[in-house]
Enzyme design. Structure first.
Site, mmCIF file in Angstrom:
data_model
loop_
_atom_site.group_PDB
_atom_site.id
_atom_site.type_symbol
_atom_site.label_atom_id
_atom_site.label_comp_id
_atom_site.label_asym_id
_atom_site.label_seq_id
_atom_site.Cartn_x
_atom_site.Cartn_y
_atom_site.Cartn_z
ATOM 1 N N GLY A 199 0.599 5.891 0.410
ATOM 2 C CA GLY A 199 -0.214 7.064 0.685
ATOM 3 C C GLY A 199 0.604 8.315 0.493
ATOM 4 N N ALA A 200 0.088 9.418 1.046
ATOM 5 C CA ALA A 200 0.720 10.712 0.828
ATOM 6 C C ALA A 200 2.081 10.817 1.495
ATOM 7 C CB ALA A 200 -0.202 11.816 1.348
ATOM 8 N N GLY B 140 0.830 -1.195 0.000
ATOM 9 C CA GLY B 140 0.000 0.000 0.000
ATOM 10 C C GLY B 140 0.862 1.241 0.000
ATOM 11 N N GLY C 97 4.061 7.863 2.669
ATOM 12 C CA GLY C 97 4.887 6.672 2.761
ATOM 13 C C GLY C 97 4.378 5.511 1.930
ATOM 14 N N VAL C 98 5.238 4.489 1.815
ATOM 15 C CA VAL C 98 4.914 3.252 1.115
ATOM 16 C C VAL C 98 5.086 2.102 2.095
ATOM 17 C CG1 VAL C 98 5.522 1.722 -0.803
ATOM 18 C CG2 VAL C 98 5.729 4.195 -1.080
ATOM 19 N N VAL C 99 4.160 1.149 2.082
ATOM 20 C CA VAL C 99 4.227 -0.002 2.969
ATOM 21 C C VAL C 99 4.637 -1.236 2.159
ATOM 22 C CG1 VAL C 99 2.977 -1.473 4.592
ATOM 23 C CG2 VAL C 99 2.438 0.962 4.441
ATOM 24 N N ASP D 29 -6.525 9.343 13.116
ATOM 25 C CA ASP D 29 -6.916 8.960 11.746
ATOM 26 C C ASP D 29 -7.585 7.588 11.724
ATOM 27 O OD1 ASP D 29 -7.267 9.356 9.056
ATOM 28 O OD2 ASP D 29 -5.248 8.738 8.488
#
Length: 529
Positions: A275-276, A273, A278-280, A393
């Site tokens: 997002g704005a 996954g 980071g990357v997992v 969040d």
């Protein structure tokens, strides 16, 4: 070793004729026991004789039945129980050709070892104890004298199992005993964790613990004066292990992974996954699957703030919270956060799956079970000391599922996100789940999480996406409408027990009028399946 082999081994060795054992030299003695090197069935073993025992050989044999059946590379192997004289039991166990960890740390003329060697030993110790704890076997006497080395000092095994903790005050075990000592033995796992922390300090410093006689912190001390900056993560682990409250101590599984993080390079696998900020990635430390988040920050101060936040958040130990194992810099100086891997994906993907027009079906009872688990995890975070953790969040994309979709875990703590977004002045949160006070005043509290909880509650019970009825308005427009009182249609949920009442209370415009998570837990309907 397969179950059939284990069964055969158990049948062959659970009852040993002492006449078949060839006793050799004495190796040492302790409280009520002596240990001898011996030969049995053409292999070198150790025979531990109980000189005084209130347990008969038959009782001791029954007590050791679990140990005779198991096999793990980091647990000393037990071969059987025999009676010597006066019905005093003798235990047959594996012989450690390289001696004990105590001899390696404090013995004279022993070859010096590196910090990496020490951490490798303690990783293996943690894996052995993790295995024992999974069988509900607790040691109660972890110390270097009971940890044994094999294979040219490369392999460590946990030994001396089965001691009753009540006799330990008469052994050389006091430095490794937690504050609760032998007065409260209801949590054997956390008892062992404290002892593990004391051993970890000893093997790193190569020193013995010093007793402090007076003052609030009287007892055996493990000072950190010799710890250099590069050992700061290990110091933190030791401090967590030695927490005076057993509830706050980590598990052996998380300790093993945290130590692996210090001695193993991280290889990033497939992307799970992004997002704005980071990357997992999916990754693995030794044999432990984990998730690694690469955070998009370049500022050194922000990196240090994230490291500090992760360190505090890693103290959170709860079945409904994704465990954070720590952070480190990659070879190219990127910030990596290492956390528990959840194998069933996000709650969002499960609820809103639309592949081939086929959605996942789940019962109201399953939905209520997820919601209760979310409430329990949030209540734990909000009650943490010395400061509560506000997630900031909460949304279904940050809630992960494991154990065949039965267990829910909270992930992606907003405090770390906050550090990552400070430089860009972005909101911490997601418009559809953000409390009105957060979008108006950038003000967050535990009640902001309660609001987000209410939106998730509605989403899981209705099986619809929040604010779908606003026809894809931009986030800023949704936030504006929320401050004016707009909410998802409550009629989309079943009027099940007091579900609607609870949801409406959670997303009240006034934070002070929202129920806290502790009281919400008392009012949530129980899952019926």
């Amino acid at each position: 070793m397969g179950s059939r082999e284990n069964k055969e081994r158990h049948q062959e060795t659970s009852d040993v004729d002492f006449g078949d054992i060839q006793m050799q030299k004495e190796l040492g003695n302790a409280a009520f026991t002596t240990s001898n090197k011996a030969v049995w069935r053409n292999k070198t073993i150790v025979v531990k004789n109980y000189t005084i025992s209130n347990l008969s050989a038959a009782t001791r044999k029954n007590e050791y039945s679990k140990l005779l059946k198991m096999n793990h590379e980091n647990v000393l192997m037990f071969y059987g129980v025999s009676a010597l004289f006066n019905d005093k039991p003798s235990l047959l166990m594996e012989y450690a050709e390289c001696g004990s960890l105590h001899e390696q740390i404090h013995g004279k003329g022993i070859k010096n070892y590196s910090t990496r060697d020490a951490l490798n030993w303690m990783y293996q110790c943690a894996k052995g104890l993790e295995f024992l704890h999974s069988l509900r076997i607790f040691h109660f006497n972890i110390k270097p004298r009971n940890l044994f080395l094999f294979n040219n000092h490369r392999q460590l095994k946990v030994g001396e199992l089965g001691n009753h903790p009540g006799i330990l005050k008469k052994c050389k075990s006091r430095p490794y005993m937690p504050p609760e000592r032998y007065y409260d033995l209801n949590n054997g796992e956390k008892y062992d964790v404290y002892s593990f922390g004391m051993v970890l300090w000893e093997v790193i410093t190569r020193k013995k613990h010093v007793y402090k006689l007076f003052g609030r912190d009287s007892g055996y001390q493990a000072p950190f004066t010799d710890f250099t900056e590069d050992l700061a993560p290990i110091r933190w682990l030791i401090e967590c292990c030695r927490d005076r409250d057993p509830v706050n101590r980590p598990t052996m599984k998380s300790l093993a992974t945290s130590i692996a993080l210090e001695i193993e390079d991280i290889n990033l696998g497939e992307i799970m996954g992004h997002g704005a900020y980071g990357v997992v990635y999916k990754s693995q430390l030794f044999d432990v699957p984990c998730a690694v988040k690469e955070v998009f920050v370049a500022d050194d101060d922000t990196k240090k703030n994230i490291e500090r936040e992760v360190k505090y958040l890693s103290r959170a130990t709860h079945k409904n919270i994704v465990k954070l194992f720590g952070s480190k810099l990659s070879k190219d100086s990127k910030t990596l956060i290492v956390m528990e891997f959840a194998d069933c994906g996000t709650l969002y993907d499960y609820v809103h799956k639309e592949e081939e027009q086929k959605r996942n079906e789940y019962s109201d009872s399953t939905a209520l079970s997820w919601i209760r688990q979310l409430a329990e995890g949030l209540q734990y975070l909000h009650a943490m000391k010395p400061k509560p953790i506000i997630h900031r969040d909460i949304k279904t994309k940050n809630l992960l599922l494991t154990d065949n979709y039965r267990v829910l875990k909270i992930a992606d703590f907003g405090t770390v996100r906050e550090q990552a977004t400070l430089m860009t002045k972005q909101f911490v949160g997601t418009a559809e789940y953000m409390a009105p006070e957060a979008s108006l005043k950038y003000k967050y509290s535990e009640k902001s999480d309660v609001y987000s909880f209410g939106i998730v509650f509605w989403e899981v019970m209705s099986r619809k996406k929040p604010f779908y009825h606003l026809q894809n308005l931009p986030p800023v427009a949704i936030m504006h409408k929320v401050t004016k009182g707009e909410r998802p249609p409550i009629e989309d949920t079943k009027d099940l027990k007091n579900v609607r009442t609870l949801i409406i209370n959670c997303w009240n415009n006034n934070p002070e009028d929202r129920t806290c998570m502790k009281h919400l837990l008392c009012k949530l309907p129980e899952a019926t399946e």
